[in-house]
Design a protein around this motif. Structure first.
Motif, PDB file in Angstrom:
ATOM      1  N   LEU A  56      27.195  31.112 -11.025  1.00 34.96           N
ATOM      2  CA  LEU A  56      28.500  31.031 -10.694  1.00 34.96           C
ATOM      3  C   LEU A  56      28.603  30.238  -9.464  1.00 34.96           C
ATOM      4  O   LEU A  56      29.880  30.872  -8.892  1.00 34.96           O
ATOM      5  CB  LEU A  56      29.225  32.287 -11.141  1.00 34.96           C
ATOM      6  N   ARG A  57      28.222  29.215  -9.070  1.00 42.04           N
ATOM      7  CA  ARG A  57      28.657  29.372  -7.345  1.00 42.04           C
ATOM      8  C   ARG A  57      29.974  28.293  -8.046  1.00 42.04           C
ATOM      9  O   ARG A  57      29.748  27.141  -8.315  1.00 42.04           O
ATOM     10  CB  ARG A  57      27.763  28.846  -6.972  1.00 42.04           C
ATOM     11  N   VAL A  58      30.511  28.423  -6.699  1.00 44.63           N
ATOM     12  CA  VAL A  58      31.390  27.079  -6.660  1.00 44.63           C
ATOM     13  C   VAL A  58      30.767  25.635  -7.398  1.00 44.63           C
ATOM     14  O   VAL A  58      31.332  25.003  -7.372  1.00 44.63           O
ATOM     15  CB  VAL A  58      32.534  26.937  -5.726  1.00 44.63           C
ATOM     16  N   GLU A  59      29.737  25.195  -6.011  1.00 38.27           N
ATOM     17  CA  GLU A  59      29.080  24.121  -5.925  1.00 38.27           C
ATOM     18  C   GLU A  59      28.896  23.771  -7.356  1.00 38.27           C
ATOM     19  O   GLU A  59      28.998  22.321  -8.166  1.00 38.27           O
ATOM     20  CB  GLU A  59      27.996  24.186  -5.051  1.00 38.27           C
ATOM     21  N   ASP A  60      28.603  25.038  -8.769  1.00 38.95           N
ATOM     22  CA  ASP A  60      27.781  24.727  -9.454  1.00 38.95           C
ATOM     23  C   ASP A  60      29.173  24.805 -10.659  1.00 38.95           C
ATOM     24  O   ASP A  60      28.525  24.049 -11.959  1.00 38.95           O
ATOM     25  CB  ASP A  60      26.617  25.238  -9.634  1.00 38.95           C
ATOM     26  N   CYS A  61      29.828  25.095 -10.872  1.00 48.87           N
ATOM     27  CA  CYS A  61      30.949  25.450 -12.015  1.00 48.87           C
ATOM     28  C   CYS A  61      31.641  25.583 -11.426  1.00 48.87           C
ATOM     29  O   CYS A  61      32.706  25.739 -12.600  1.00 48.87           O
ATOM     30  CB  CYS A  61      29.981  27.064 -12.597  1.00 48.87           C
ATOM     31  N   GLY A  62      32.543  24.913 -10.103  1.00 48.89           N
ATOM     32  CA  GLY A  62      34.181  25.597 -10.120  1.00 48.89           C
ATOM     33  C   GLY A  62      34.367  26.324  -9.645  1.00 48.89           C
ATOM     34  O   GLY A  62      33.888  27.689  -9.186  1.00 48.89           O
ATOM     35  N   THR A  63      35.866  26.305  -9.501  1.00 48.99           N
ATOM     36  CA  THR A  63      36.724  27.970  -9.499  1.00 48.99           C
ATOM     37  C   THR A  63      37.004  28.656 -10.233  1.00 48.99           C
ATOM     38  O   THR A  63      37.461  28.359 -11.127  1.00 48.99           O
ATOM     39  CB  THR A  63      37.877  27.823  -8.326  1.00 48.99           C
ATOM     40  N   ASN A  64      36.002  29.567  -9.722  1.00 51.43           N
ATOM     41  CA  ASN A  64      36.131  30.971 -10.834  1.00 51.43           C
ATOM     42  C   ASN A  64      36.329  32.376 -10.133  1.00 51.43           C
ATOM     43  O   ASN A  64      36.046  31.996  -8.734  1.00 51.43           O
ATOM     44  CB  ASN A  64      35.232  31.193 -11.528  1.00 51.43           C
ATOM     45  N   ALA A  65      36.596  33.240 -10.415  1.00 49.22           N
ATOM     46  CA  ALA A  65      36.494  34.851  -9.843  1.00 49.22           C
ATOM     47  C   ALA A  65      35.205  35.046  -9.446  1.00 49.22           C
ATOM     48  O   ALA A  65      35.365  35.627  -7.951  1.00 49.22           O
ATOM     49  CB  ALA A  65      37.881  35.684 -10.567  1.00 49.22           C
ATOM     50  N   ILE A  66      34.159  35.125 -10.166  1.00 51.03           N
ATOM     51  CA  ILE A  66      33.416  35.634  -9.939  1.00 51.03           C
ATOM     52  C   ILE A  66      32.817  34.554  -8.332  1.00 51.03           C
ATOM     53  O   ILE A  66      32.290  36.148  -7.483  1.00 51.03           O
ATOM     54  CB  ILE A  66      32.256  35.201 -11.210  1.00 51.03           C
ATOM     55  N   ASN A  67      32.516  33.642  -8.421  1.00 48.55           N
ATOM     56  CA  ASN A  67      32.130  33.102  -7.510  1.00 48.55           C
ATOM     57  C   ASN A  67      33.106  33.180  -5.598  1.00 48.55           C
ATOM     58  O   ASN A  67      32.221  32.800  -5.028  1.00 48.55           O
ATOM     59  CB  ASN A  67      31.983  31.397  -7.335  1.00 48.55           C
ATOM     60  N   ILE A  68      34.085  33.451  -6.192  1.00 49.83           N
ATOM     61  CA  ILE A  68      35.137  33.387  -5.159  1.00 49.83           C
ATOM     62  C   ILE A  68      34.639  34.855  -4.929  1.00 49.83           C
ATOM     63  O   ILE A  68      35.119  35.231  -3.343  1.00 49.83           O
ATOM     64  CB  ILE A  68      36.978  33.072  -5.115  1.00 49.83           C
ATOM     65  N   ALA A  69      34.878  36.144  -5.213  1.00 50.93           N
ATOM     66  CA  ALA A  69      34.784  37.638  -4.672  1.00 50.93           C
ATOM     67  C   ALA A  69      32.887  37.607  -4.143  1.00 50.93           C
ATOM     68  O   ALA A  69      32.733  38.476  -3.621  1.00 50.93           O
ATOM     69  CB  ALA A  69      34.328  38.163  -6.374  1.00 50.93           C
ATOM     70  N   MET A  70      32.304  36.212  -4.811  1.00 45.36           N
ATOM     71  CA  MET A  70      30.405  36.687  -4.153  1.00 45.36           C
ATOM     72  C   MET A  70      30.671  36.184  -2.516  1.00 45.36           C
ATOM     73  O   MET A  70      30.398  36.474  -2.378  1.00 45.36           O
ATOM     74  CB  MET A  70      29.963  35.574  -4.717  1.00 45.36           C
ATOM     75  N   LYS A  71      31.605  35.062  -2.288  1.00 51.46           N
ATOM     76  CA  LYS A  71      32.354  35.142  -1.600  1.00 51.46           C
ATOM     77  C   LYS A  71      33.358  35.522  -0.367  1.00 51.46           C
ATOM     78  O   LYS A  71      32.645  36.076   0.762  1.00 51.46           O
ATOM     79  CB  LYS A  71      32.392  32.702  -1.327  1.00 51.46           C
TER      80      LYS A  71
END
Length: 172
Positions: A9-24
């Motif tokens: 669910l990283r930004v690089e793999d699937c675009g902007t989403n709440a999970i990857n931003i929360a992970m960052k």
């Protein structure tokens, strides 16, 4: 969507989403439909929050709530925060229980658990540890009572579940 183990669910793999931003950012994030990278998700409203194991001082998971065509982020945020808070409190209580249980075991108890996990018979445990049969029996009775079980396998399983030993019998 069907998520399976290994899905990124990283930004690089699937675009902007709440999970990857929360992970960052390591904090709760809300994404409105128009903020999504992909046009397909323009009607999705998402909230994601980390779940922290405060005993281990690390984020162990991320909880996500997504809805379609309904702009209710405030409600989602509160619900998600309450769920995460409940899980974190349960984790804390579990660690406190584990610590209390572990504090009631002495070194001989731990050695017995370790040897029993290695599938050693009681006679071998006696020789390995260098204690009498009566002493072993007393320690095992203590473990039965402490773990609230009535057989040797139950002792070993509880010790593994309470992170006193690992599945190989190593002391933790």
């Amino acid at each position: 969507m069907h998520f399976v183990e290994g899905v990124s669910l990283r930004v690089e793999d699937c675009g902007t989403n709440a999970i990857n931003i929360a992970m960052k950012t390591k904090r709760q994030i809300e994404i409105c439909g128009t903020e999504h990278y992909c046009h397909l998700f323009k009607n999705w409203y998402c909230t994601a929050t980390p779940i922290v194991d405060y005993h281990e001082k690390e984020i162990i998971a991320y909880l996500d709530m997504s809805v379609m065509n309904i702009d209710c982020l405030k409600q989602d945020s509160v619900i998600l925060w309450k769920i995460a808070d409940y899980i974190e409190k349960c984790l804390w209580l579990m660690h406190e229980k584990d610590d209390l249980l572990s504090s009631k075991l002495d070194y001989i108890d731990r050695l017995i658990l370790s040897k029993m996990a290695c599938k050693y018979e009681r006679k071998i445990v006696l020789k390995e540890i260098g204690i009498s049969e009566r002493t072993l029996r007393r320690h095992i009775e203590k473990l039965y009572e402490l773990f609230n079980v009535n057989n040797d396998l139950g002792i070993v399983m509880k010790a593994i579940n309470n992170r006193i030993i690992d599945t190989y019998g190593n002391l933790l």
